[in-house]
Write an enzyme that holds these catalytic residues in place. Structure first.
Site, PDB file in Angstrom:
ATOM      1  N   SER A 136       1.303 -11.193   9.917  1.00 34.61           N
ATOM      2  CA  SER A 136       2.298 -10.891  10.956  1.00 34.61           C
ATOM      3  C   SER A 136       2.055 -11.798  12.154  1.00 34.61           C
ATOM      4  CB  SER A 136       2.138  -9.437  11.396  1.00 34.61           C
ATOM      5  OG  SER A 136       2.915  -9.176  12.550  1.00 34.61           O
ATOM      6  N   TYR A 149      -3.555  -2.671  14.501  1.00 35.35           N
ATOM      7  CA  TYR A 149      -2.682  -3.341  13.523  1.00 35.35           C
ATOM      8  C   TYR A 149      -2.783  -4.866  13.701  1.00 35.35           C
ATOM      9  CZ  TYR A 149       1.637  -5.025  11.365  1.00 35.35           C
ATOM     10  OH  TYR A 149       2.548  -5.734  10.608  1.00 35.35           O
TER      11      TYR A 149
HETATM   12  N1  LIG Z   1       8.532  -4.433   9.114  1.00 36.79           N
HETATM   13  C1  LIG Z   1       8.096  -5.279  10.027  1.00 36.79           C
HETATM   14  O1  LIG Z   1       8.636  -5.350  11.137  1.00 36.79           O
HETATM   15  C2  LIG Z   1       6.964  -6.215   9.706  1.00 36.79           C
HETATM   16  C3  LIG Z   1       6.737  -7.328  10.522  1.00 36.79           C
HETATM   17  C4  LIG Z   1       5.681  -8.202  10.229  1.00 36.79           C
HETATM   18  C5  LIG Z   1       4.884  -7.954   9.127  1.00 36.79           C
HETATM   19  N2  LIG Z   1       5.150  -6.861   8.338  1.00 36.79           N
HETATM   20  C6  LIG Z   1       4.275  -6.616   7.205  1.00 36.79           C
HETATM   21  O2  LIG Z   1       5.060  -6.531   6.032  1.00 36.79           O
HETATM   22  C7  LIG Z   1       4.408  -5.675   5.086  1.00 36.79           C
HETATM   23  C8  LIG Z   1       5.402  -4.687   4.532  1.00 36.79           C
HETATM   24  O3  LIG Z   1       5.893  -3.903   5.598  1.00 36.79           O
HETATM   25  P1  LIG Z   1       7.279  -3.106   5.512  1.00 36.79           P
HETATM   26  O4  LIG Z   1       8.043  -3.432   6.718  1.00 36.79           O
HETATM   27  O5  LIG Z   1       7.920  -3.283   4.196  1.00 36.79           O
HETATM   28  O6  LIG Z   1       6.713  -1.618   5.694  1.00 36.79           O
HETATM   29  P2  LIG Z   1       7.247  -0.267   5.068  1.00 36.79           P
HETATM   30  O7  LIG Z   1       8.714  -0.288   4.923  1.00 36.79           O
HETATM   31  O8  LIG Z   1       6.622   0.810   5.859  1.00 36.79           O
HETATM   32  O9  LIG Z   1       6.598  -0.304   3.601  1.00 36.79           O
HETATM   33  C9  LIG Z   1       5.204  -0.284   3.439  1.00 36.79           C
HETATM   34  C10 LIG Z   1       4.862  -0.342   1.973  1.00 36.79           C
HETATM   35  O10 LIG Z   1       3.433  -0.199   1.867  1.00 36.79           O
HETATM   36  C11 LIG Z   1       3.154   0.872   0.976  1.00 36.79           C
HETATM   37  N3  LIG Z   1       1.944   1.593   1.350  1.00 36.79           N
HETATM   38  C12 LIG Z   1       1.677   2.230   2.520  1.00 36.79           C
HETATM   39  N4  LIG Z   1       0.491   2.853   2.451  1.00 36.79           N
HETATM   40  C13 LIG Z   1       0.005   2.599   1.198  1.00 36.79           C
HETATM   41  C14 LIG Z   1      -1.180   2.983   0.516  1.00 36.79           C
HETATM   42  N5  LIG Z   1      -2.106   3.764   1.094  1.00 36.79           N
HETATM   43  N6  LIG Z   1      -1.365   2.562  -0.757  1.00 36.79           N
HETATM   44  C15 LIG Z   1      -0.419   1.792  -1.363  1.00 36.79           C
HETATM   45  N7  LIG Z   1       0.715   1.392  -0.757  1.00 36.79           N
HETATM   46  C16 LIG Z   1       0.924   1.797   0.510  1.00 36.79           C
HETATM   47  C17 LIG Z   1       4.371   1.797   1.081  1.00 36.79           C
HETATM   48  O11 LIG Z   1       4.506   2.554  -0.103  1.00 36.79           O
HETATM   49  P3  LIG Z   1       4.095   4.091  -0.275  1.00 36.79           P
HETATM   50  O12 LIG Z   1       4.361   4.785   1.027  1.00 36.79           O
HETATM   51  O13 LIG Z   1       4.967   4.518  -1.392  1.00 36.79           O
HETATM   52  O14 LIG Z   1       2.661   4.069  -0.647  1.00 36.79           O
HETATM   53  C18 LIG Z   1       5.501   0.786   1.183  1.00 36.79           C
HETATM   54  O15 LIG Z   1       5.873   0.340  -0.090  1.00 36.79           O
HETATM   55  C19 LIG Z   1       3.228  -5.043   5.823  1.00 36.79           C
HETATM   56  O16 LIG Z   1       2.028  -5.687   5.487  1.00 36.79           O
HETATM   57  C20 LIG Z   1       3.563  -5.281   7.276  1.00 36.79           C
HETATM   58  O17 LIG Z   1       2.400  -5.316   8.078  1.00 36.79           O
HETATM   59  C21 LIG Z   1       6.163  -6.018   8.592  1.00 36.79           C
END
Ligand SMILES: NC(=O)c1ccc[n+]([C@@H]2O[C@H](COP(=O)([O-])OP(=O)(O)OC[C@H]3O[C@@H](n4cnc5c(N)ncnc54)[C@H](OP(=O)(O)O)[C@@H]3O)[C@@H](O)[C@H]2O)c1
Length: 266
Positions: A136, A149
């Site tokens: 990120s 984070y």
């Molecule tokens: N969204 C943003 O603004 C943003 C910006 C920069 C970087 N990112 C990065 O992008 C990545 C994905 O984020 P996202 O936006 O898609 O978030 P999200 O919509 O909250 O999805 C998170 C994913 O991680 C899984 N997860 C959470 N806890 C887990 C655990 N204990 N074991 C296995 N899986 C787990 C969730 O599945 P379950 O709940 O089903 O386990 C879900 O599939 C992350 O690494 C985040 O830091 C996101």
């Protein structure tokens, strides 16, 4: 890397960025194996992408231990690993229970390091592979409310720079994804639900230093980076200066180390 027929493992693939990545990799003809906790949501993504679901809690050390070996025994050798699963738990640092700090460090940092460590030897032996680390821009310039984070994302980006040094000369690709908020995602909603973090983002939007990145565009750019062997995916383009400045000393060290062995036997 040519993606048709390749085996791609994506963590955090039940929704958000991971589910979008599953769609894009599958559209390129790759075979996807999807990891997350939510069994039903994971099954849904697996069905629409023709992939396999491997439910697992990646905060649980026992489930992370040997995970790649179990996946390879059941679904075959891994060509691409995407370490995407992550949590933000946005809120005041001083109110954060130790269990939240532990969960974030475990999922966002330790699991990423461990799965990378588990997958690389097989890739090296088979003569190729690629690891994508979904980091990120918060690993470079962080905001109030996301201190831990941001720290975990700095770990991922910096660790990967070191792994890159150790992979020099080997047919291993490494891509670090560094973006601002990605929408629509549950994580973006969570990050903006804490007023000081929301106000910080708004300041950057007003200064035209940041815009949100669309989840499908992030997934497409990431898949293209794997195809073309690109080191970084950075969105929005206007924020390039922050990660580039942070990365400059790493690139310099890489340059200074030309000719120095990186592994036993070099
Ligand atoms: N969204 C943003 O603004 C943003 C910006 C920069 C970087 N990112 C990065 O992008 C990545 C994905 O984020 P996202 O936006 O898609 O978030 P999200 O919509 O909250 O999805 C998170 C994913 O991680 C899984 N997860 C959470 N806890 C887990 C655990 N204990 N074991 C296995 N899986 C787990 C969730 O599945 P379950 O709940 O089903 O386990 C879900 O599939 C992350 O690494 C985040 O830091 C996101």
């Amino acid at each position: 890397m040519d993606l048709p027929g390749k085996h791609v493992v994506i963590t955090g693939a039940s929704r958000g960025v991971g589910a979008a990545l599953a769609d894009e990799f599958a559209a390129k003809g790759a075979r996807v194996t999807l990891v997350a906790r939510s069994v039903d949501a994971l099954a849904e993504v697996a069905e629409r992408t023709g992939g396999s679901a491997v439910p697992a809690d990646l905060c649980d050390r026992a489930q992370v231990d040997g995970l790649i070996e179990r996946i390879e025994a059941e679904h075959g050798p891994v060509d691409v690993l995407v370490n995407n699963a992550g949590i933000d738990l946005t809120g005041a640092f001083t109110d954060m229970p130790m269990t939240d700090i532990e969960r974030m460090v475990m999922l966002n940092a330790i699991t990423v390091a461990e799965l990378t460590r588990q997958v690389l030897p097989g890739m090296i032996n088979r003569g190729g592979g690629h690891v994508v680390q979904v980091s990120s821009l918060a690993g470079t310039g962080t905001f109030p409310g996301i201190s831990v984070y941001g720290g975990t994302k700095a770990f991922v980006t910096h660790m990967t720079a070191g792994v890159r040094l150790e992979m020099k000369g080997l047919p291993i690709g490494l891509t670090v994804v560094e973006t601002g908020l990605i929408t629509p995602t549950e994580m973006a909603d969570s990050v903006l639900s804490y007023p000081p973090t929301e106000a910080s983002f708004k300041r950057f939007y007003r200064l035209l230093l940041l815009t949100d990145a669309d989840v499908v565009k992030v997934a497409r750019k990431t898949v293209r980076a794997v195809e073309k062997g690109k080191r970084t995916v950075r969105m929005p383009a206007r924020a390039f200066l922050f990660p580039s400045l942070t990365n400059a000393p790493r690139r310099l060290v890489e340059w200074f180390l030309v000719g120095v062995p990186r592994r036993v036997g070099d």
